[in-house]
Design a protein around this motif. Structure first.
Motif, short mmCIF file in Angstrom:
data_model
loop_
_atom_site.label_atom_id
_atom_site.label_comp_id
_atom_site.label_asym_id
_atom_site.label_seq_id
_atom_site.Cartn_x
_atom_site.Cartn_y
_atom_site.Cartn_z
N GLN A 1 0.82 -1.21 0.00
CA GLN A 1 0.00 0.00 0.00
C GLN A 1 0.86 1.26 0.00
N ASN A 2 1.88 1.31 0.84
CA ASN A 2 2.69 2.52 0.95
C ASN A 2 3.43 2.83 -0.35
N ILE A 3 4.10 1.83 -0.90
CA ILE A 3 4.82 2.06 -2.15
C ILE A 3 3.84 2.29 -3.30
N GLY A 4 2.72 1.54 -3.30
CA GLY A 4 1.73 1.69 -4.35
C GLY A 4 1.09 3.06 -4.36
N MET A 5 0.84 3.64 -3.18
CA MET A 5 0.20 4.96 -3.16
C MET A 5 1.17 6.06 -3.61
#
Length: 392
Positions: free
Chosen positions: A343-347
């Protein structure tokens, strides 16, 4: 004949040490670029302190046989729920001491000297231990599984998971809510519940999502009004800022700046402490952008590789454990870390909507760093007490 392997998992320890070095180094390089109001916070020094404190907690956890955590399960669950309920009462206006609000969310307690602590972070570990205990006790009691026993186990899991999820969602903390969903889902997959029952739940969930997407395209105005005027207003701003960042400048500003920073790093990066793109929350949720801008695609790939090795090692320990209780715990921790990393890298690259989730072991944060290190301490404990049999 069996032997107990009491040695530490040095592979896992090495990965955590490397991630800690990356975290402390990156926060040190980011600190001079932060806004003036944050200039005297000494995030670099505080992160070092949190890592030292977390290391001490790991050592203390290693002294206790992880099976004894079962005796503390309901006490910890009660404490966690009490803290979340206090935040809820503070959020509706009651004068609860030590409540701290930031960015419109009532998610922290503020203590002298310690600073802010976020109960939702600790509740993740508490929920993992609670669900593992319930799943283990259930499967010990119902040796022969039936549809009825599977439904009963699923009901218990949901009854324990939904209350903390709801209290976290109304703070509002979308990121924390989604992490709780992810770790609960991961533990359901290994709980022994029949796959046809799990697939039925997944299909129902996909059908609900499909209906919402269809309604969005068929009746965009009605859906927009519903989102803006309901409890989902916080979610809708993130959603529209993700889809149309240029049009929704308020909610899409952080995403635009994040992609500019990552793209400007190119292959090899600009170099240490050379960050020309201003990204809000760069030392916390957006620390990946600082790594990408300074060290480019190569540096980012190294960080992603470390995370891959971390998850691989955790999955290996979960499979290797001969105790289902230990396997359940590690699986929940895998679900927690895997979702937060993705989630963190994707966002940061517009793959997913922006939510307030730190990047495990890298982002600055006392509560989150302690939570991650406590989780690693529990995994090390489980690995060190895994019994090895001669004729496995």
């Amino acid at each position: 004949m069996n032997t107990t392997k009491n040695n530490l998992d040095y592979t896992l320890i090495t990965i955590i040490v490397l991630l800690g070095i990356v975290s402390i180094f990156t926060i040190n390089t980011v600190e001079p670029t932060l806004p003036a109001k944050l200039a005297d916070q000494n995030f670099f020094v505080k992160q070092v302190v949190w890592y030292i404190g977390g290391s001490i907690l790991i050592a203390l956890i290693m002294l206790i046989d992880y099976d004894r955590f079962r005796q503390l399960t309901w006490i910890l669950y009660g404490i966690g729920m009490t803290m979340l309920f206090m935040l809820f009462l503070g959020g509706i206006g009651l004068p609860i001491p030590f409540i701290h609000e930031a960015n419109g969310a009532v998610s922290w307690f503020l203590f002298p000297l310690l600073g802010t602590l976020q109960p939702a972070e600790f509740m993740k570990i508490i929920l993992i231990l609670t669900l593992a205990h319930v799943m283990y006790a259930h499967n010990q009691k119902f040796v022969t599984q039936t549809i009825k026993s599977d439904l009963w186990l699923l009901s218990k899991i949901l009854l324990l998971s939904l209350p903390p999820m709801g209290l976290i969602a109304v703070q509002p903390d979308l990121g924390g809510f989604l992490v709780m969903c992810a770790l609960t889902g991961a533990m359901i997959l290994v709980s022994g519940i029949r796959w046809r029952l799990i697939f039925s739940i997944i299909l129902i969930g996909l059908a609900i999502i499909g209906l919402f997407v269809a309604a969005y395209f068929l009746f965009p105005n009605s859906v927009a009004v519903f989102l803006e005027e309901s409890v989902f207003k916080h979610v809708s701003s993130r959603f529209y800022g993700w889809l149309y960042p240029e049009q929704y400048s308020d909610s899409g500003f952080q995403l635009i700046r994040a992609m500019m920073a990552i793209g400007s790093g190119q292959l090899f990066g600009k170099g240490i402490e050379i960050m020309q793109v201003n990204v809000p929350e760069r030392h916390t949720d957006m620390i990946f952008t600082a790594i990408a801008e300074q060290f480019g695609f190569i540096g980012s790939s190294i960080v992603v590789t470390l995370f891959f090795l971390l998850l691989y090692r955790l999955i290996h320990i979960a499979i290797q454990s001969n105790d289902s209780y230990g396997s359940y715990i590690v699986t929940g921790i895998v679900g927690m870390f895997a979702y937060q990393i993705f989630q963190n890298i994707g966002m940061s690259i517009q793959l997913l909507p922006i939510t307030g989730l730190p990047l495990p072991f890298l982002s600055y944060g006392g509560s989150s760093t302690l939570t991650y290190l406590i989780a690693i301490g529990i995994v090390l404990n489980i690995h060190s007490r895994t019994r090895k049999y001669m004729f496995e």
